[in-house]
Scaffold this motif. Sequence first.
Motif, PDB file in Angstrom:
ATOM      1  N   THR A   1       0.644  -1.306  -0.159  1.00  0.00           N
ATOM      2  CA  THR A   1      -0.072  -0.297  -0.255  1.00  0.00           C
ATOM      3  C   THR A   1       1.091   1.102   0.383  1.00  0.00           C
ATOM      4  N   TYR A   2       0.401   2.328  -0.910  1.00  0.00           N
ATOM      5  CA  TYR A   2       1.114   3.371  -1.002  1.00  0.00           C
ATOM      6  C   TYR A   2       0.737   5.279  -0.480  1.00  0.00           C
ATOM      7  N   ALA A   3       1.195   5.599   0.522  1.00  0.00           N
ATOM      8  CA  ALA A   3       0.261   7.366   0.649  1.00  0.00           C
ATOM      9  C   ALA A   3       0.146   7.692  -0.840  1.00  0.00           C
ATOM     10  N   PRO A   4      -1.204   8.756  -1.693  1.00  0.00           N
ATOM     11  CA  PRO A   4      -0.903   8.332  -2.607  1.00  0.00           C
ATOM     12  C   PRO A   4       0.417   9.654  -3.395  1.00  0.00           C
ATOM     13  N   GLU A   5       0.595  10.435  -2.242  1.00  0.00           N
ATOM     14  CA  GLU A   5       1.267  11.051  -2.938  1.00  0.00           C
ATOM     15  C   GLU A   5       3.242  10.641  -3.198  1.00  0.00           C
ATOM     16  N   SER A   6       2.939   9.118  -2.943  1.00  0.00           N
ATOM     17  CA  SER A   6       4.755   8.634  -2.790  1.00  0.00           C
ATOM     18  C   SER A   6       3.925   6.750  -3.659  1.00  0.00           C
ATOM     19  N   CYS A   7       3.089   7.067  -4.675  1.00  0.00           N
ATOM     20  CA  CYS A   7       2.889   5.808  -4.941  1.00  0.00           C
ATOM     21  C   CYS A   7       3.340   6.004  -6.425  1.00  0.00           C
ATOM     22  N   PRO A   8       3.256   4.882  -7.120  1.00  0.00           N
ATOM     23  CA  PRO A   8       4.964   4.831  -7.771  1.00  0.00           C
ATOM     24  C   PRO A   8       3.120   4.506  -8.965  1.00  0.00           C
ATOM     25  N   LEU A   9       2.348   3.795  -8.619  1.00  0.00           N
ATOM     26  CA  LEU A   9       0.934   3.805  -9.951  1.00  0.00           C
ATOM     27  C   LEU A   9       0.688   5.210  -9.833  1.00  0.00           C
ATOM     28  N   CYS A  10       0.702   5.850  -9.707  1.00  0.00           N
ATOM     29  CA  CYS A  10       0.314   7.243  -9.578  1.00  0.00           C
ATOM     30  C   CYS A  10       0.929   7.613 -11.041  1.00  0.00           C
ATOM     31  N   ALA A  11       2.758   7.483  -9.875  1.00  0.00           N
ATOM     32  CA  ALA A  11       3.522   8.596 -10.694  1.00  0.00           C
ATOM     33  C   ALA A  11       3.800   7.991 -12.581  1.00  0.00           C
ATOM     34  N   SER A  12       3.766   6.926 -12.532  1.00  0.00           N
ATOM     35  CA  SER A  12       3.682   6.157 -13.891  1.00  0.00           C
ATOM     36  C   SER A  12       1.985   6.227 -14.453  1.00  0.00           C
ATOM     37  N   GLY A  13       1.445   6.940 -14.909  1.00  0.00           N
ATOM     38  CA  GLY A  13       0.284   8.428 -14.810  1.00  0.00           C
ATOM     39  C   GLY A  13      -0.810   6.558 -14.944  1.00  0.00           C
TER      40      GLY A  13
END
Length: 177
Positions: free
Chosen positions: A155-167
């Motif tokens: 699980t990741y905090a939204p601000e450090s989520c690698p999936l978010c980072a890859s769009g």
Amino acid sequence: MGALLEGHFRLTSGLHSPGYLQCALVLQHPREAERCGALLAERVRGLGPQAVLSPALGGIVIGHEVARALGVRAIFAERHEGKLTLRRGFTIAPGERVLVVEDVVTTGGSTRETIEVARAAGAAVLGAAAIIDRSGGNQGLDVPFEALATVSLPTYAPESCPLCASGIPVVKPGSRA
Ligand SMILES: [Zn+2]
């Protein structure tokens, strides 16, 4: 049963994860639901609960099945104006021995909130139980906790989520998943 979904999910806790356990896909089968309830009930029977309390919606079916196996009643708390509340005429007697039952425990937040509902009604909360523990041992409950299976998913905090980072778009399970 296809209950372990892979993708990019926003969990109830607000954390993001590449995995989500959609227990409803198991519990839609009454025989499997009953079996999960019976197995969980065996682990908590010794606590001597008089009632099972679950948070809506996810905890209702498994709570009902655990209660069926224990021969006690099943009630649920539901969100009303943002706060978990006993409605529908459900009551807990002062001193009543209550077990809290959930489908999945991740941060333990909704389990703790459900425990507080029971305590506010004067119940003695004996323990908590879930089909799946994906807390990694960090559920932070102050009562004994039992689960049928322990599953480790990041699980990741939204601000450090690698999936978010890859769009990759984030999905709230329960809506489409
Ligand atoms: Zn994300």
